[in-house]
Design an enzyme around this catalytic site. Structure first.
Site, mmCIF file in Angstrom:
data_model
loop_
_atom_site.group_PDB
_atom_site.id
_atom_site.type_symbol
_atom_site.label_atom_id
_atom_site.label_comp_id
_atom_site.label_asym_id
_atom_site.label_seq_id
_atom_site.Cartn_x
_atom_site.Cartn_y
_atom_site.Cartn_z
ATOM 1 N N ASN A 169 0.835 -1.215 0.000
ATOM 2 C CA ASN A 169 0.000 0.000 0.000
ATOM 3 C C ASN A 169 0.861 1.253 0.000
ATOM 4 O O ASN A 169 0.588 2.211 -0.709
ATOM 5 C CB ASN A 169 -0.919 0.015 1.233
ATOM 6 C CG ASN A 169 -1.859 -1.148 1.231
ATOM 7 O OD1 ASN A 169 -2.743 -1.238 0.388
ATOM 8 N ND2 ASN A 169 -1.656 -2.084 2.154
ATOM 9 N N ASP A 219 9.329 5.269 7.655
ATOM 10 C CA ASP A 219 8.776 4.660 8.867
ATOM 11 C C ASP A 219 7.670 5.583 9.333
ATOM 12 O O ASP A 219 7.831 6.806 9.365
ATOM 13 C CB ASP A 219 9.827 4.457 9.960
ATOM 14 C CG ASP A 219 9.344 3.396 10.948
ATOM 15 O OD1 ASP A 219 9.067 2.255 10.520
ATOM 16 O OD2 ASP A 219 9.198 3.704 12.152
ATOM 17 N N TYR A 276 -4.786 2.201 9.587
ATOM 18 C CA TYR A 276 -5.788 2.847 10.443
ATOM 19 C C TYR A 276 -6.654 3.848 9.671
ATOM 20 O O TYR A 276 -7.391 4.620 10.284
ATOM 21 C CB TYR A 276 -5.071 3.568 11.595
ATOM 22 C CG TYR A 276 -4.269 2.642 12.492
ATOM 23 C CD1 TYR A 276 -4.830 2.073 13.636
ATOM 24 C CD2 TYR A 276 -2.935 2.342 12.196
ATOM 25 C CE1 TYR A 276 -4.086 1.232 14.458
ATOM 26 C CE2 TYR A 276 -2.185 1.497 13.006
ATOM 27 C CZ TYR A 276 -2.771 0.950 14.133
ATOM 28 O OH TYR A 276 -2.034 0.111 14.942
ATOM 29 N N HIS A 286 0.405 12.617 5.720
ATOM 30 C CA HIS A 286 1.761 12.643 6.280
ATOM 31 C C HIS A 286 2.776 12.172 5.237
ATOM 32 O O HIS A 286 3.814 12.790 5.030
ATOM 33 C CB HIS A 286 1.790 11.749 7.527
ATOM 34 C CG HIS A 286 1.167 10.388 7.332
ATOM 35 N ND1 HIS A 286 -0.078 10.224 6.778
ATOM 36 C CD2 HIS A 286 1.637 9.134 7.563
ATOM 37 C CE1 HIS A 286 -0.357 8.935 6.706
ATOM 38 N NE2 HIS A 286 0.672 8.245 7.177
#
Ligand code: ITT
Length: 198
Positions: A16, A73, A155, A181
């Site tokens: 993804n 990350d 999420y 983000h």
């Protein structure tokens, strides 16, 4: 023509993330992933910071394959949980990295808590030539009481970004990337590479 574009390896096992970032870099770079290099083992993420883990993943690839590369990350930081799940976001409910179980554990942990502010954070580590650079992206929002939407991953169905009334999972991929983000961090990396004419 694609053959003329510079190549970068994206050190991820997460399809993804790979899809989101390949879309964002389309036309600027050819992105190869660990799957393209036939590397299927997990890269250890033993740091307690996003930047530490991004650096571990990128340096693993740089050492093993000798290619210019970057790693992301990322995770979700929930205020009422003291910043958890944070760097443990992928494995919050166990080593199997199960999105549905992670979300359920999060909703259970918050219960009826009314303070539901949260943020997604990404740190990208870019290793190019002999240099290492970091780029960060953060999006603020809150956690819903139940999952909604089918798109995205992780999420996304329980996160509503500030100023919106739908979850990331109810957005089209480009709408999410425009504010996410990861989108913020990757655009910083692209401007850096463009300034350097790489
Ligand atoms: P790689 O390390 O191979 O890149 P990973 O999924 O293990 O893949 P991370 O260690 O960075 O990646 O963990 C990120 C986790 O944070 C991810 O599995 C999701 O649970 C969550 N996450 C990160 N970005 C997200 C996003 O845009 N939407 C939803 N959840 C996200």
């Amino acid at each position: 023509m694609n053959e003329n574009l510079p190549k970068l390896v994206f050190a991820t096992q997460n399809p993804n993330k790979a899809a989101e970032i390949s879309r964002l870099l389309e036309g600027c770079f050819v992105v190869n992933t660990l799957a393209d290099l036939c590397h299927t083992e997990d890269i250890p993420e033993t740091s307690d910071t996003f930047s530490g883990n991004a650096h571990l993943k990128a340096s693993f690839v740089k050492n093993k394959f000798g290619t210019d590369c970057f790693a992301d990350d990322s995770g979700l930081e929930v205020e009422a949980l003291g910043g958890a799940p944070g760097v443990f976001s992928a494995r919050f409910a166990g080593a199997s990295k199960n999105d549905a179980a992670n979300m359920q554990k999060l909703l259970d942990a918050l219960g009826k808590e009314t303070h539901r502010k949260a943020q997604f954070r990404t740190v990208i580590c870019l290793m190019i030539g002999e240099e290492t650079h970091f780029f960060e992206g953060i999006i603020h929002g809150h956690i819903t009481r139940k999952a909604k939407g089918e798109n995205g991953f992780g999420y996304d169905p329980v996160f509503i970004p500030e100023g919106y009334n739908k979850t990331f999972a109810e957005m089209a991929a480009t709408e999410k990337s425009n504010i996410s983000h990861r989108g913020i961090a990757i655009r910083k990396m692209v401007s850096f590479l463009r300034e350097r004419s790489i």
